[in-house]
Design an enzyme around this catalytic site. Structure first.
Site, PDB file in Angstrom:
ATOM      1  CG  ASP A  87      -9.829   0.040   4.920  1.00  0.00           C
ATOM      2  OD1 ASP A  87      -9.253  -0.330   3.836  1.00  0.00           O
ATOM      3  OD2 ASP A  87      -8.983  -0.030   6.005  1.00  0.00           O
ATOM      4  CE  LYS A 124      -3.855  -2.358   2.129  1.00  0.00           C
ATOM      5  NZ  LYS A 124      -4.640  -2.697   3.397  1.00  0.00           N
ATOM      6  CD  GLN A 182      -3.622  -4.377   6.368  1.00  0.00           C
ATOM      7  OE1 GLN A 182      -3.614  -3.400   5.880  1.00  0.00           O
ATOM      8  NE2 GLN A 182      -4.054  -5.503   5.767  1.00  0.00           N
TER       9      GLN A 182
HETATM   10  N1  GUN Z   1      -6.866  -6.677   5.919  1.00  0.00           N
HETATM   11  C1  GUN Z   1      -7.518  -7.498   4.796  1.00  0.00           C
HETATM   12  N2  GUN Z   1      -7.922  -6.492   4.031  1.00  0.00           N
HETATM   13  C2  GUN Z   1      -7.973  -5.369   4.751  1.00  0.00           C
HETATM   14  C3  GUN Z   1      -8.355  -4.062   4.191  1.00  0.00           C
HETATM   15  O1  GUN Z   1      -9.161  -3.825   2.889  1.00  0.00           O
HETATM   16  N3  GUN Z   1      -8.061  -3.187   4.922  1.00  0.00           N
HETATM   17  C4  GUN Z   1      -7.697  -3.079   6.095  1.00  0.00           C
HETATM   18  N4  GUN Z   1      -7.597  -2.199   7.117  1.00  0.00           N
HETATM   19  N5  GUN Z   1      -7.268  -4.347   6.619  1.00  0.00           N
HETATM   20  C5  GUN Z   1      -7.358  -5.421   5.782  1.00  0.00           C
END
Ligand code: GUN
Length: 294
Positions: A119, A52, A96
């Site tokens: 998100d 990311k 996350q």
């Molecule tokens: N863990 C797995 N997918 C995601 C996501 O799209 N966002 C976040 N914050 N954690 C994740």
């Protein structure tokens, strides 16, 4: 059968975002800034977060990278979230998942300013999405909708079956497919562990979205001739055919299902490349004040 090329669409969207950033800078604006909080030492989470942040820099964003040890208290994380919520230089904030057991996922998500919740997990964004109001859309469903849009896949009036009811993928996917929009306007069935006659329900789908988290769950007998199949699964399994000794498989048994499909997403290279780019698109929209005015 046509393969849906997530890598290609990822490159298109990425170039569009980078161009928008150049425009912002040319007009004297600031670079969008995404804050990412990572808690603990989980290898997969660290890899996702690394990707990311790398992609942020590739499109010209700034990033704010916050790491906490597994032992961090919930209060310390909440204090950091408040600090970032109040920092006008930061446009988007994600924490996350999954979190260590002693930290409440709901508390953390609800502490994030919904205007920075790129998100799309905050109840305000979930609720607004359900009502068809402007909101940040969760990355995976948003990425799938973008694939349908760019491949001109007609979803209107189609029978869409979503396998899985998670908050991150299945539930929002069902909402986006049923809402009054293009892509959308589908007749949606969400299947889960208690669904009866699962095979028959799937075999009736014009569009089948597999987000069930079970390796190669969807077999050819569950798929209608000419269906569109989207595979959200990612499973790393041992292989003696690759150099690394590993290969990636999805929730769909690709080799036997693909010949029946009009369109199908491969694993890897289908849905996966769309998720991070959708998060970045949300961050751009946050920076531009396009979902919520700044
Ligand atoms: N863990 C797995 N997918 C995601 C996501 O799209 N966002 C976040 N914050 N954690 C994740």
């Amino acid at each position: 059968m046509e393969l849906i090329d997530g890598k290609k669409i990822n490159a298109e969207v990425k170039a569009e975002i980078a161009k928008e950033v150049e425009k912002i800078i040319a007009n004297g604006g600031k670079r969008p800034n995404l804050a990412v909080i990572l808690i603990g030492e989980d290898g997969a989470s660290a890899t996702y977060v690394g990707s990311k942040i790398k992609t942020c820099h590739e499109v010209g964003f700034e990033s704010t990278d916050v790491k906490f040890p597994e032992s961090v208290s919930e209060d310390e994380v909440l204090a950091k979230i408040t600090e970032i919520n109040n920092n006008p230089n930061i446009d988007g904030l994600i924490v996350q998942l999954p979190l260590p057991k002693h930290i409440s996922e709901h508390k953390i998500i609800e502490a994030i300013d919904y205007k920075k919740d790129v998100d799309g997990f905050h109840p305000v964004n979930t609720g607004r999405m359900a009502m068809g109001l402007p909101s940040f859309l969760p990355a995976t469903p948003a990425g799938i909708v973008e694939l349908f849009r760019r491949y001109n896949i007609d979803t209107e009036g189609k029978n869409c079956v979503v396998l899985g009811r998670s908050n991150i993928v299945g539930t929002p996917m069902g909402l986006l497919m049923s809402r009054k929009a293009t892509p959308g306007n589908a007749t949606v069935t969400i299947c889960h562990s208690r669904t009866k006659n699962l095979k028959e329900v799937c075999a009736n789908a014009d569009i089948l979205i597999a987000a069930i988290g079970q390796c190669e769950f969807v077999t050819a007998d569950m798929v209608k001739e000419g269906a569109v199949v989207v595979d959200v699964g990612i499973h790393r399994v041992k292989s003696d055919k690759t150099k690394s000794g590993w290969k990636l498989l999805g929730d769909v048994k690709f080799d036997e299902v693909a010949p029946k499909c009009s369109y199908i997403t491969p694993v890897p290279g289908g849905v996966g490349p769309m998720t991070i780019i959708s998060l970045l698109k949300n961050t751009l929209l946050a920076a531009q004040g396009k979902i919520y005015r700044k």
